[in-house]
Motif scaffolding. Structure first.
Motif, short mmCIF file in Angstrom:
data_model
loop_
_atom_site.label_atom_id
_atom_site.label_comp_id
_atom_site.label_asym_id
_atom_site.label_seq_id
_atom_site.Cartn_x
_atom_site.Cartn_y
_atom_site.Cartn_z
N LEU A 75 26.94 23.13 -58.99
CA LEU A 75 27.38 22.24 -60.06
C LEU A 75 27.17 20.77 -59.71
O LEU A 75 26.77 19.98 -60.55
CB LEU A 75 28.86 22.50 -60.37
CG LEU A 75 29.52 21.56 -61.38
CD1 LEU A 75 28.81 21.63 -62.74
CD2 LEU A 75 30.98 21.88 -61.53
N ARG A 94 20.88 18.33 -65.98
CA ARG A 94 21.38 18.58 -67.34
C ARG A 94 20.76 19.85 -67.92
O ARG A 94 21.46 20.70 -68.47
CB ARG A 94 21.06 17.38 -68.23
CG ARG A 94 21.51 17.56 -69.68
CD ARG A 94 21.18 16.33 -70.53
NE ARG A 94 21.83 15.14 -70.05
CZ ARG A 94 23.08 14.77 -70.36
NH1 ARG A 94 23.80 15.53 -71.14
NH2 ARG A 94 23.58 13.66 -69.89
N GLU A 127 19.47 22.44 -66.36
CA GLU A 127 19.96 23.64 -65.68
C GLU A 127 21.35 24.02 -66.19
O GLU A 127 21.61 25.20 -66.44
CB GLU A 127 20.00 23.41 -64.16
CG GLU A 127 18.63 23.37 -63.53
CD GLU A 127 18.66 22.93 -62.08
OE1 GLU A 127 17.83 23.45 -61.30
OE2 GLU A 127 19.50 22.07 -61.72
N LEU A 128 22.22 23.05 -66.35
CA LEU A 128 23.57 23.35 -66.84
C LEU A 128 23.54 23.82 -68.28
O LEU A 128 24.23 24.79 -68.63
CB LEU A 128 24.47 22.12 -66.69
CG LEU A 128 24.80 21.72 -65.25
CD1 LEU A 128 25.54 20.39 -65.22
CD2 LEU A 128 25.60 22.81 -64.56
N GLU A 129 22.76 23.17 -69.12
CA GLU A 129 22.69 23.56 -70.54
C GLU A 129 22.08 24.95 -70.70
O GLU A 129 22.29 25.58 -71.73
CB GLU A 129 21.89 22.53 -71.34
CG GLU A 129 22.65 21.25 -71.55
CD GLU A 129 21.85 20.19 -72.30
OE1 GLU A 129 20.66 20.42 -72.61
OE2 GLU A 129 22.42 19.12 -72.56
N LEU A 150 27.87 26.83 -71.71
CA LEU A 150 27.81 25.37 -71.55
C LEU A 150 26.83 24.83 -72.58
O LEU A 150 25.64 25.04 -72.48
CB LEU A 150 27.31 24.98 -70.14
CG LEU A 150 28.25 25.20 -68.99
CD1 LEU A 150 27.63 24.66 -67.70
CD2 LEU A 150 29.60 24.54 -69.23
N THR A 152 28.36 20.05 -71.26
CA THR A 152 27.52 19.60 -70.14
C THR A 152 27.63 18.10 -69.95
O THR A 152 27.74 17.61 -68.82
CB THR A 152 26.06 20.02 -70.36
OG1 THR A 152 25.98 21.45 -70.38
CG2 THR A 152 25.16 19.48 -69.27
N LEU A 161 30.86 17.34 -68.24
CA LEU A 161 30.76 17.71 -66.83
C LEU A 161 30.01 16.66 -66.02
O LEU A 161 30.44 16.26 -64.94
CB LEU A 161 30.02 19.04 -66.68
CG LEU A 161 30.82 20.31 -66.76
CD1 LEU A 161 29.91 21.52 -66.80
CD2 LEU A 161 31.78 20.41 -65.60
N LEU A 162 28.88 16.21 -66.55
CA LEU A 162 28.07 15.23 -65.84
C LEU A 162 28.79 13.89 -65.71
O LEU A 162 28.70 13.23 -64.67
CB LEU A 162 26.72 15.06 -66.53
CG LEU A 162 25.79 16.28 -66.46
CD1 LEU A 162 24.56 16.06 -67.32
CD2 LEU A 162 25.43 16.61 -65.04
#
Length: 127
Positions: free
Chosen positions: A41, A46, A48-50, A55, A60, A63-64
């Protein structure tokens, strides 16, 4: 352009965006088919998280923003600092390969330390 060619190009574009790697590469890493490779994490992009189900764009972004202020120290820290992620979503994301400081979600990670202390206090008062 044929529909099949367009679908193939879309698939390649999704892979290039950093979707979690699965199947053969996961097996080579000692994981079972269908499990995603670990995604930290505190280092994930961005895209990868999305790419993780659960998420979206807004979550996202939050989180960022929180990560930019200070990296997450563990899952408890994530739940304490980030409204919108609870135990159920944390488990789902961990099952998809998301890690916080290299750790996967553990069911005993209940949330803010204050909540655990309150629960322990209430239990001892009922005795």
């Amino acid at each position: 352009m044929s529909r099949l060619l367009r679908l193939g190009m879309m698939w390649l574009a999704l892979l290039a965006c950093g979707l979690p790697v699965q199947a053969k590469e996961a097996q080579g890493a000692g994981m079972t088919t269908g499990q995603a490779l670990p995604l930290e994490l505190n280092q994930a992009s961005r895209a990868e998280l999305e790419s993780l189900p659960g998420l979206g764009i807004a979550l996202t972004a939050r989180l960022l923003d929180a990560r930019q202020q200070r990296p997450f120290s563990d899952w408890r820290d994530l739940l304490r600092r980030h409204l919108g992620i609870g135990p159920a979503l944390a488990r789902k994301l961990s099952d998809q390969g998301l890690r916080v400081q290299g750790q996967n979600w553990k069911p005993d990670t209940v949330g803010p330390p204050e909540a655990a202390a309150s629960a322990a206090s209430a239990a001892s008062n009922s005795l």
